[in-house]
Write a protein that holds these residues in place. Structure first.
Motif, PDB file in Angstrom:
ATOM      1  N   ALA A 179      10.939  47.717  15.032  1.00  0.00           N
ATOM      2  CA  ALA A 179      11.021  48.480  16.284  1.00  0.00           C
ATOM      3  C   ALA A 179       9.815  48.197  17.174  1.00  0.00           C
ATOM      4  N   LEU A 180       8.637  48.066  16.559  1.00  0.00           N
ATOM      5  CA  LEU A 180       7.425  47.757  17.316  1.00  0.00           C
ATOM      6  C   LEU A 180       7.544  46.396  17.989  1.00  0.00           C
ATOM      7  N   MET A 181       8.127  45.431  17.292  1.00  0.00           N
ATOM      8  CA  MET A 181       8.328  44.109  17.870  1.00  0.00           C
ATOM      9  C   MET A 181       9.190  44.184  19.128  1.00  0.00           C
ATOM     10  N   THR A 182      10.225  45.018  19.071  1.00  0.00           N
ATOM     11  CA  THR A 182      11.107  45.175  20.221  1.00  0.00           C
ATOM     12  C   THR A 182      10.365  45.777  21.410  1.00  0.00           C
ATOM     13  N   VAL A 183       9.585  46.809  21.135  1.00  0.00           N
ATOM     14  CA  VAL A 183       8.823  47.464  22.206  1.00  0.00           C
ATOM     15  C   VAL A 183       7.818  46.496  22.830  1.00  0.00           C
ATOM     16  N   THR A 190       7.936  43.317  22.965  1.00  0.00           N
ATOM     17  CA  THR A 190       8.613  42.253  23.699  1.00  0.00           C
ATOM     18  C   THR A 190       8.764  42.603  25.175  1.00  0.00           C
ATOM     19  N   TYR A 191       9.046  43.865  25.451  1.00  0.00           N
ATOM     20  CA  TYR A 191       9.302  44.263  26.836  1.00  0.00           C
ATOM     21  C   TYR A 191       8.069  44.826  27.534  1.00  0.00           C
ATOM     22  N   ILE A 192       7.103  45.285  26.753  1.00  0.00           N
ATOM     23  CA  ILE A 192       5.834  45.692  27.376  1.00  0.00           C
ATOM     24  C   ILE A 192       5.122  44.473  27.940  1.00  0.00           C
ATOM     25  N   PHE A 193       5.175  43.350  27.185  1.00  0.00           N
ATOM     26  CA  PHE A 193       4.511  42.129  27.613  1.00  0.00           C
ATOM     27  C   PHE A 193       5.529  41.087  28.064  1.00  0.00           C
ATOM     28  N   SER A 194       6.525  41.530  28.800  1.00  0.00           N
ATOM     29  CA  SER A 194       7.589  40.613  29.213  1.00  0.00           C
ATOM     30  C   SER A 194       7.085  39.510  30.138  1.00  0.00           C
ATOM     31  N   LEU A 195       5.967  39.748  30.840  1.00  0.00           N
ATOM     32  CA  LEU A 195       5.404  38.734  31.724  1.00  0.00           C
ATOM     33  C   LEU A 195       4.428  37.819  30.998  1.00  0.00           C
ATOM     34  N   ASN A 196       4.103  38.162  29.746  1.00  0.00           N
ATOM     35  CA  ASN A 196       3.167  37.352  28.977  1.00  0.00           C
ATOM     36  C   ASN A 196       3.662  37.288  27.541  1.00  0.00           C
ATOM     37  N   ASN A 197       4.534  36.334  27.274  1.00  0.00           N
ATOM     38  CA  ASN A 197       5.174  36.248  25.974  1.00  0.00           C
ATOM     39  C   ASN A 197       4.329  35.556  24.912  1.00  0.00           C
ATOM     40  N   VAL A 198       3.125  35.094  25.280  1.00  0.00           N
ATOM     41  CA  VAL A 198       2.275  34.403  24.307  1.00  0.00           C
ATOM     42  C   VAL A 198       1.909  35.333  23.167  1.00  0.00           C
ATOM     43  N   PHE A 199       1.493  36.549  23.502  1.00  0.00           N
ATOM     44  CA  PHE A 199       1.107  37.526  22.472  1.00  0.00           C
ATOM     45  C   PHE A 199       2.286  37.828  21.557  1.00  0.00           C
ATOM     46  N   ASN A 200       3.441  38.064  22.156  1.00  0.00           N
ATOM     47  CA  ASN A 200       4.626  38.375  21.363  1.00  0.00           C
ATOM     48  C   ASN A 200       5.012  37.207  20.463  1.00  0.00           C
ATOM     49  N   VAL A 238       3.109  34.775  19.258  1.00  0.00           N
ATOM     50  CA  VAL A 238       2.149  34.611  18.153  1.00  0.00           C
ATOM     51  C   VAL A 238       2.373  35.676  17.090  1.00  0.00           C
ATOM     52  N   PHE A 239       2.528  36.926  17.521  1.00  0.00           N
ATOM     53  CA  PHE A 239       2.746  38.024  16.581  1.00  0.00           C
ATOM     54  C   PHE A 239       4.034  37.812  15.791  1.00  0.00           C
ATOM     55  N   ARG A 240       5.077  37.388  16.500  1.00  0.00           N
ATOM     56  CA  ARG A 240       6.373  37.186  15.855  1.00  0.00           C
ATOM     57  C   ARG A 240       6.308  36.036  14.854  1.00  0.00           C
ATOM     58  N   VAL A 241       5.651  34.950  15.239  1.00  0.00           N
ATOM     59  CA  VAL A 241       5.543  33.792  14.340  1.00  0.00           C
ATOM     60  C   VAL A 241       4.744  34.144  13.100  1.00  0.00           C
ATOM     61  N   ILE A 242       3.643  34.871  13.285  1.00  0.00           N
ATOM     62  CA  ILE A 242       2.821  35.281  12.135  1.00  0.00           C
ATOM     63  C   ILE A 242       3.637  36.143  11.175  1.00  0.00           C
ATOM     64  N   LEU A 243       4.385  37.068  11.735  1.00  0.00           N
ATOM     65  CA  LEU A 243       5.196  37.974  10.915  1.00  0.00           C
ATOM     66  C   LEU A 243       6.270  37.214  10.145  1.00  0.00           C
ATOM     67  N   ILE A 244       6.967  36.312  10.829  1.00  0.00           N
ATOM     68  CA  ILE A 244       8.040  35.554  10.187  1.00  0.00           C
ATOM     69  C   ILE A 244       7.485  34.593   9.137  1.00  0.00           C
ATOM     70  N   VAL A 245       6.401  33.886   9.485  1.00  0.00           N
ATOM     71  CA  VAL A 245       5.797  32.943   8.537  1.00  0.00           C
ATOM     72  C   VAL A 245       5.284  33.666   7.298  1.00  0.00           C
ATOM     73  N   ALA A 246       4.662  34.833   7.504  1.00  0.00           N
ATOM     74  CA  ALA A 246       4.162  35.607   6.368  1.00  0.00           C
ATOM     75  C   ALA A 246       5.312  36.048   5.465  1.00  0.00           C
ATOM     76  N   SER A 247       6.395  36.532   6.062  1.00  0.00           N
ATOM     77  CA  SER A 247       7.549  36.992   5.279  1.00  0.00           C
ATOM     78  C   SER A 247       8.178  35.845   4.497  1.00  0.00           C
ATOM     79  N   ILE A 248       8.351  34.700   5.167  1.00  0.00           N
ATOM     80  CA  ILE A 248       8.958  33.545   4.505  1.00  0.00           C
ATOM     81  C   ILE A 248       8.045  33.008   3.404  1.00  0.00           C
ATOM     82  N   SER A 249       6.730  33.037   3.640  1.00  0.00           N
ATOM     83  CA  SER A 249       5.778  32.572   2.628  1.00  0.00           C
ATOM     84  C   SER A 249       5.841  33.445   1.382  1.00  0.00           C
ATOM     85  N   ILE A 250       5.916  34.760   1.588  1.00  0.00           N
ATOM     86  CA  ILE A 250       6.048  35.683   0.457  1.00  0.00           C
ATOM     87  C   ILE A 250       7.344  35.423  -0.290  1.00  0.00           C
ATOM     88  N   LEU A 251       8.408  35.235   0.467  1.00  0.00           N
ATOM     89  CA  LEU A 251       9.725  34.975  -0.123  1.00  0.00           C
ATOM     90  C   LEU A 251       9.697  33.710  -0.984  1.00  0.00           C
TER      91      LEU A 251
END
Length: 318
Positions: free
Chosen positions: A169-173, A175-185, A187-200
């Protein structure tokens, strides 16, 4: 200035979901394209109804059947929540967008695009994290069977599921708070996905090695009967988890490969939309597969499904 900013904001939100896609034009609606979009829309609507029905059935079965209230099945029920979201919201929104295009509109609905983006971010993020949680749970069950009851408690299990949904839910929020600057989103999304896949991946490799070692001990009769029965039971749940993970990956990989390698070589914009819709539909239809896997792999799930579907029969007087 306000209208310009609003248009940029809307473009960012829509391009977040359809990055790399050309602008849609009504001129693309040739007969083959129209037939393809209608066919895929019908498939999505049918799969949407099946997804909702089957995943609700899974959640009710785990809730009402004492024999299904295992830690692994509780996580599968939480995963069914992400599939339910896809079937109830994601697929209908995708069909709504295609219906708008079939109607001759040259601009995607901002509200539909916004909701579709929210569902995509939430469901994908939550699904990947759930798969990581399932891998951790199976890792502890196989690698530390005696400490497992102390480590995996019901409270920790619920807390983990709530955390996963909160992060999604935080990721969704964000995404639209920083809709004009998607770099932060990004990076955060990639870190989260890479971490999850690495654990898996780590958990699956470690568990594979341990399971292979245990099977060799069973073959040479170097393990007690009780330990053997416990291991085989946990191994069956492990195999179910692996099938679920494998089906998810197989459903999404074609879409990623299309966007990375195939799309740049397609000269026809209309074909890009049809192929994108087809591969996206394949990924969305993954949500209907998990309940079928549970039913095929677990006798208790089959019994619970039959009981729920024939509930009226049981309520009839003798």
């Amino acid at each position: 200035m306000t209208n310009s900013s609003k248009q940029i904001s809307q473009l960012d939100v829509c391009s977040y979901v359809y990055d790399g896609m050309p602008d849609w034009l009504p001129a693309y609606l040739t007969t083959p394209v129209t037939v393809s979009l209608i066919f895929l829309s019908v498939i999505n609507l049918l799969m949407s109804a099946c997804t909702i029905f089957l995943n609700v059935l899974v959640m009710i079965a785990v809730k009402t059947s004492p024999r299904l209230k295992t830690n692994c099945n509780m996580l599968l029920a939480s995963l069914a929540g992400t599939d339910l979201m896809t079937g109830a919201i994601g697929q209908p929104l995708t069909v709504a967008k295609q219906t708008r295009r079939l109607g001759g509109s040259s601009v995607d609905s901002y509200s539909v695009c916004l909701l579709e983006g929210a569902v995509t971010v939430t469901s994908v993020t939550a699904s990947i994290q759930h798969l990581a949680l399932l891998s951790i749970e199976r890792y502890l069950a196989i690698m530390h069977p005696y400490k497992y009851p102390e480590i995996i408690t019901k409270y920790r299990l619920v807390a983990s599921a709530v955390t996963v949904w909160s992060v999604a839910a935080l990721m969704t929020v964000l995404t639209y708070i920083f809709s004009l600057n998607n770099v932060f989103n990004s990076v955060f999304r990639v870190i989260l996905i890479v971490a999850s896949i690495s654990i898996l991946i780590f958990c699956q490799i470690a568990v594979y090695r341990e399971a292979r070692s245990q099977m060799l001990k069973i073959a040479s009769q170097q393990i007690s009967t009780e330990a053997k029965e416990t291991f085989l039971k946990e191994k069956k749940a492990l195999n179910t988890t692996r099938i679920v993970i494998g089906v998810v990956l197989l459903s999404f990989v074609p879409l990623f490969l299309f966007r990375l390698f195939m799309m740049p070589f397609l000269s026809s914009p209309a074909m890009k939309f049809v192929m994108e819709y087809a591969f996206r539909s394949l990924a969305l239809c993954n949500s209907v597969c998990n309940p079928l896997i549970y039913c095929a792999r677990n006798k208790e799930f089959r019994k619970a499904f039959k009981r729920l579907l024939c509930k009226q029969c049981h309520l009839q007087p003798n």
